[in-house]
Design a protein around this motif. Structure first.
Motif, mmCIF file in Angstrom:
data_model
loop_
_atom_site.group_PDB
_atom_site.id
_atom_site.type_symbol
_atom_site.label_atom_id
_atom_site.label_comp_id
_atom_site.label_asym_id
_atom_site.label_seq_id
_atom_site.Cartn_x
_atom_site.Cartn_y
_atom_site.Cartn_z
ATOM 1 N N ALA A 34 0.844 -1.199 0.000
ATOM 2 C CA ALA A 34 0.000 0.000 0.000
ATOM 3 C C ALA A 34 0.877 1.246 0.000
ATOM 4 O O ALA A 34 2.056 1.206 0.334
ATOM 5 C CB ALA A 34 -0.926 0.005 1.204
ATOM 6 N N GLY A 35 0.256 2.382 -0.365
ATOM 7 C CA GLY A 35 0.958 3.650 -0.400
ATOM 8 C C GLY A 35 0.454 4.613 0.659
ATOM 9 O O GLY A 35 -0.315 4.246 1.552
ATOM 10 N N HIS A 36 0.857 5.870 0.524
ATOM 11 C CA HIS A 36 0.575 6.882 1.542
ATOM 12 C C HIS A 36 -0.917 7.175 1.681
ATOM 13 O O HIS A 36 -1.348 7.710 2.694
ATOM 14 C CB HIS A 36 1.336 8.163 1.199
ATOM 15 N N GLY A 37 -1.707 6.812 0.696
ATOM 16 C CA GLY A 37 -3.143 7.071 0.763
ATOM 17 C C GLY A 37 -3.956 5.933 1.337
ATOM 18 O O GLY A 37 -5.192 5.938 1.253
ATOM 19 N N VAL A 38 -3.318 4.955 1.961
ATOM 20 C CA VAL A 38 -3.999 3.727 2.381
ATOM 21 C C VAL A 38 -5.147 3.984 3.355
ATOM 22 O O VAL A 38 -6.135 3.239 3.358
ATOM 23 C CB VAL A 38 -2.978 2.734 2.996
ATOM 24 N N THR A 39 -5.084 5.026 4.165
ATOM 25 C CA THR A 39 -6.132 5.253 5.162
ATOM 26 C C THR A 39 -7.340 5.995 4.600
ATOM 27 O O THR A 39 -8.365 6.093 5.261
ATOM 28 C CB THR A 39 -5.584 6.080 6.347
ATOM 29 N N GLY A 40 -7.215 6.516 3.384
ATOM 30 C CA GLY A 40 -8.271 7.343 2.809
ATOM 31 C C GLY A 40 -9.361 6.559 2.115
ATOM 32 O O GLY A 40 -9.434 5.319 2.199
ATOM 33 N N ASN A 41 -10.209 7.290 1.401
ATOM 34 C CA ASN A 41 -11.321 6.680 0.671
ATOM 35 C C ASN A 41 -10.819 5.878 -0.520
ATOM 36 O O ASN A 41 -9.730 6.134 -1.057
ATOM 37 C CB ASN A 41 -12.293 7.753 0.208
ATOM 38 N N VAL A 42 -11.630 4.941 -0.958
ATOM 39 C CA VAL A 42 -11.241 4.027 -2.028
ATOM 40 C C VAL A 42 -10.934 4.773 -3.322
ATOM 41 O O VAL A 42 -10.006 4.408 -4.049
ATOM 42 C CB VAL A 42 -12.353 2.975 -2.259
ATOM 43 N N ASP A 43 -11.677 5.852 -3.614
ATOM 44 C CA ASP A 43 -11.455 6.564 -4.873
ATOM 45 C C ASP A 43 -10.125 7.305 -4.897
ATOM 46 O O ASP A 43 -9.704 7.791 -5.949
ATOM 47 C CB ASP A 43 -12.607 7.534 -5.156
ATOM 48 N N ARG A 44 -9.460 7.390 -3.750
ATOM 49 C CA ARG A 44 -8.112 7.973 -3.687
ATOM 50 C C ARG A 44 -7.083 6.900 -3.350
ATOM 51 O O ARG A 44 -6.108 7.159 -2.669
ATOM 52 C CB ARG A 44 -8.071 9.105 -2.659
ATOM 53 N N ARG A 45 -7.339 5.690 -3.824
ATOM 54 C CA ARG A 45 -6.440 4.548 -3.648
ATOM 55 C C ARG A 45 -6.301 4.124 -2.187
ATOM 56 O O ARG A 45 -5.289 3.551 -1.768
ATOM 57 C CB ARG A 45 -5.057 4.848 -4.250
ATOM 58 N N GLY A 46 -7.321 4.415 -1.407
ATOM 59 C CA GLY A 46 -7.312 4.008 -0.011
ATOM 60 C C GLY A 46 -7.794 2.584 0.194
ATOM 61 O O GLY A 46 -8.447 2.001 -0.677
ATOM 62 N N GLN A 47 -7.478 2.050 1.353
ATOM 63 C CA GLN A 47 -7.945 0.728 1.766
ATOM 64 C C GLN A 47 -8.510 0.866 3.178
ATOM 65 O O GLN A 47 -7.918 0.403 4.157
ATOM 66 C CB GLN A 47 -6.800 -0.290 1.727
ATOM 67 N N PRO A 48 -9.651 1.544 3.295
ATOM 68 C CA PRO A 48 -10.167 1.892 4.627
ATOM 69 C C PRO A 48 -10.449 0.690 5.524
ATOM 70 O O PRO A 48 -10.237 0.768 6.740
ATOM 71 C CB PRO A 48 -11.443 2.676 4.316
ATOM 72 N N LYS A 49 -10.907 -0.419 4.966
ATOM 73 C CA LYS A 49 -11.182 -1.591 5.800
ATOM 74 C C LYS A 49 -9.902 -2.141 6.407
ATOM 75 O O LYS A 49 -9.872 -2.558 7.568
ATOM 76 C CB LYS A 49 -11.888 -2.670 4.979
ATOM 77 N N ARG A 50 -8.863 -2.129 5.629
ATOM 78 C CA ARG A 50 -7.569 -2.628 6.107
ATOM 79 C C ARG A 50 -7.020 -1.725 7.212
ATOM 80 O O ARG A 50 -6.524 -2.211 8.231
ATOM 81 C CB ARG A 50 -6.595 -2.695 4.938
ATOM 82 N N ALA A 51 -7.120 -0.427 7.007
ATOM 83 C CA ALA A 51 -6.646 0.509 8.031
ATOM 84 C C ALA A 51 -7.498 0.414 9.291
ATOM 85 O O ALA A 51 -6.979 0.448 10.418
ATOM 86 C CB ALA A 51 -6.667 1.932 7.478
ATOM 87 N N ALA A 52 -8.809 0.288 9.109
ATOM 88 C CA ALA A 52 -9.713 0.228 10.257
ATOM 89 C C ALA A 52 -9.433 -0.986 11.128
ATOM 90 O O ALA A 52 -9.564 -0.921 12.364
ATOM 91 C CB ALA A 52 -11.159 0.207 9.774
ATOM 92 N N GLU A 53 -9.039 -2.083 10.529
ATOM 93 C CA GLU A 53 -8.775 -3.303 11.305
ATOM 94 C C GLU A 53 -7.686 -3.065 12.351
ATOM 95 O O GLU A 53 -7.818 -3.487 13.509
ATOM 96 C CB GLU A 53 -8.356 -4.434 10.363
ATOM 97 N N GLU A 54 -6.615 -2.373 11.958
ATOM 98 C CA GLU A 54 -5.531 -2.108 12.901
ATOM 99 C C GLU A 54 -5.933 -1.078 13.952
ATOM 100 O O GLU A 54 -5.570 -1.187 15.125
ATOM 101 C CB GLU A 54 -4.285 -1.640 12.146
ATOM 102 N N LEU A 55 -6.698 -0.083 13.543
ATOM 103 C CA LEU A 55 -7.153 0.931 14.494
ATOM 104 C C LEU A 55 -8.114 0.327 15.509
ATOM 105 O O LEU A 55 -8.064 0.667 16.704
ATOM 106 C CB LEU A 55 -7.825 2.080 13.748
ATOM 107 N N GLN A 56 -8.975 -0.570 15.061
ATOM 108 C CA GLN A 56 -9.902 -1.230 15.982
ATOM 109 C C GLN A 56 -9.153 -2.039 17.030
ATOM 110 O O GLN A 56 -9.482 -2.011 18.218
ATOM 111 C CB GLN A 56 -10.861 -2.127 15.189
ATOM 112 N N LYS A 57 -8.139 -2.764 16.609
ATOM 113 C CA LYS A 57 -7.346 -3.571 17.549
ATOM 114 C C LYS A 57 -6.730 -2.687 18.618
ATOM 115 O O LYS A 57 -6.744 -3.008 19.806
ATOM 116 C CB LYS A 57 -6.247 -4.318 16.804
ATOM 117 N N PHE A 58 -6.168 -1.569 18.189
ATOM 118 C CA PHE A 58 -5.438 -0.704 19.104
ATOM 119 C C PHE A 58 -6.359 0.061 20.047
ATOM 120 O O PHE A 58 -6.187 0.027 21.258
ATOM 121 C CB PHE A 58 -4.586 0.274 18.287
ATOM 122 N N PHE A 59 -7.356 0.722 19.492
ATOM 123 C CA PHE A 59 -8.196 1.586 20.312
ATOM 124 C C PHE A 59 -9.230 0.811 21.136
ATOM 125 O O PHE A 59 -9.793 1.331 22.077
ATOM 126 C CB PHE A 59 -8.898 2.629 19.443
#
Length: 295
Positions: free
Chosen positions: A268-293
């Motif tokens: 993944a690149g620098h836009g991984v946390t953003g919306n899909v139309d900007r090359r983001g992978q929000p579900k993937r980012a959310a998984e790690e944030l959910q674990k942590f928080f």
């Protein structure tokens, strides 16, 4: 989703979007972004968290930057939002991560912070020269040229762009902006006064302040001061981001004293946390944030 506002210390209105239920989580977007840049991430997180998406100054629902703006102003904006919402978690993206780290030094209410690729440790001399050119192009109304200057300095364009002549890049940027449209959005029953997503032309002037944020952590002393952060930290990086951003996370890994863990988004690149139309992978980012928080 609802929209609300809070008044910062200097009287400026800071608007934010809110959705979900559970513990409060503030997402601070990065450069050339607005509160809408992480809508899809917030939607994935919303079953477990009340997510707050503020527009940083100069964007969307929030008031403008002032001539006296400093990083302390950004911290005051975050402080006002936390005071109103009682959120104790922050996720900072890129330049937003710089604000998040500084906020942790001043705001004891913040209990956990996730940091994604802050542009720290940049060369001060070359950055100052770039900013001078960028500011000049913005003041002359040469928005495409200014965006190309920023894109080349931050290495944020597609890899093939490094082989294109500057004049062609400016033409391509002009064409992209001419076709950029703000799609209509509808209000929700929750009182959402949603505005259309900010365009690149609207966001371009705000880059000046993101460059200033990078300069605030450009020397060894300022970076060493981050050792004072006692907040629990999740470090995030992406394998295809520019090397200087990945190196920045490496430095933080050796500086911050209370790191929970580091996660690297492979492929993944620098836009991984953003919306899909900007090359983001929000579900993937959310998984790690959910674990942590959620822990």
């Amino acid at each position: 989703m609802e929209t609300h506002t809070v008044i910062s210390k200097d009287g400026t209105t800071i608007g934010y979007r809110q959705l979900g239920q559970g513990p409060g989580l503030v997402i601070l977007h990065g450069a050339m972004e607005s509160s809408q840049s992480h809508i899809q991430l917030a939607e994935v997180l919303s079953p477990e968290f009340t997510v707050y998406l503020p527009d940083r100054r100069g964007r969307g629902l929030s008031g403008p930057y002032s001539s006296t703006h400093t990083i302390q102003t950004d911290i005051d904006d975050v402080s006002a939002l936390i005071d109103k919402t009682a959120a104790t978690n922050i996720f900072g993206v890129s330049s937003g991560a710089i604000i998040a780290m500084h906020a942790c030094l001043q705001l004891p209410a913040v209990k956990k912070v996730a940091i994604f690729e802050p542009p720290i440790g940049v060369d001060r001399e070359s950055s100052a020269q770039m900013m001078q050119r960028f500011d000049s192009e913005i003041s002359e109304g040469k928005t495409s040229a200014a965006l190309v200057t920023a894109m080349k300095a931050t290495e944020m364009g597609p890899p093939i762009f490094k082989y294109f002549p500057r004049r062609l890049l400016e033409w391509l940027t002009t064409m992209a902006m001419s076709h950029e449209k703000s799609p209509p959005t509808s209000s929700s029953h929750g009182g959402d006064e949603t505005v259309a997503p900010a365009t690149f032309r609207e966001l371009a002037p705000t880059l000046h302040y993101d460059f200033q944020l990078s300069l605030s952590l450009s020397d060894e002393e300022s970076i060493s001061n981050l050792r004072e952060i006692t907040t629990e930290v999740l470090l995030l990086s992406a394998s295809q981001s520019p090397q200087y951003l990945r190196s920045a996370v490496d430095r933080l890994e050796n500086v911050l004293p209370n790191i929970n863990r580091r996660v690297n988004f492979t492929g993944a690149g620098h836009g991984v946390t953003g919306n899909v139309d900007r090359r983001g992978q929000p579900k993937r980012a959310a998984e790690e944030l959910q674990k942590f928080f959620s822990t």
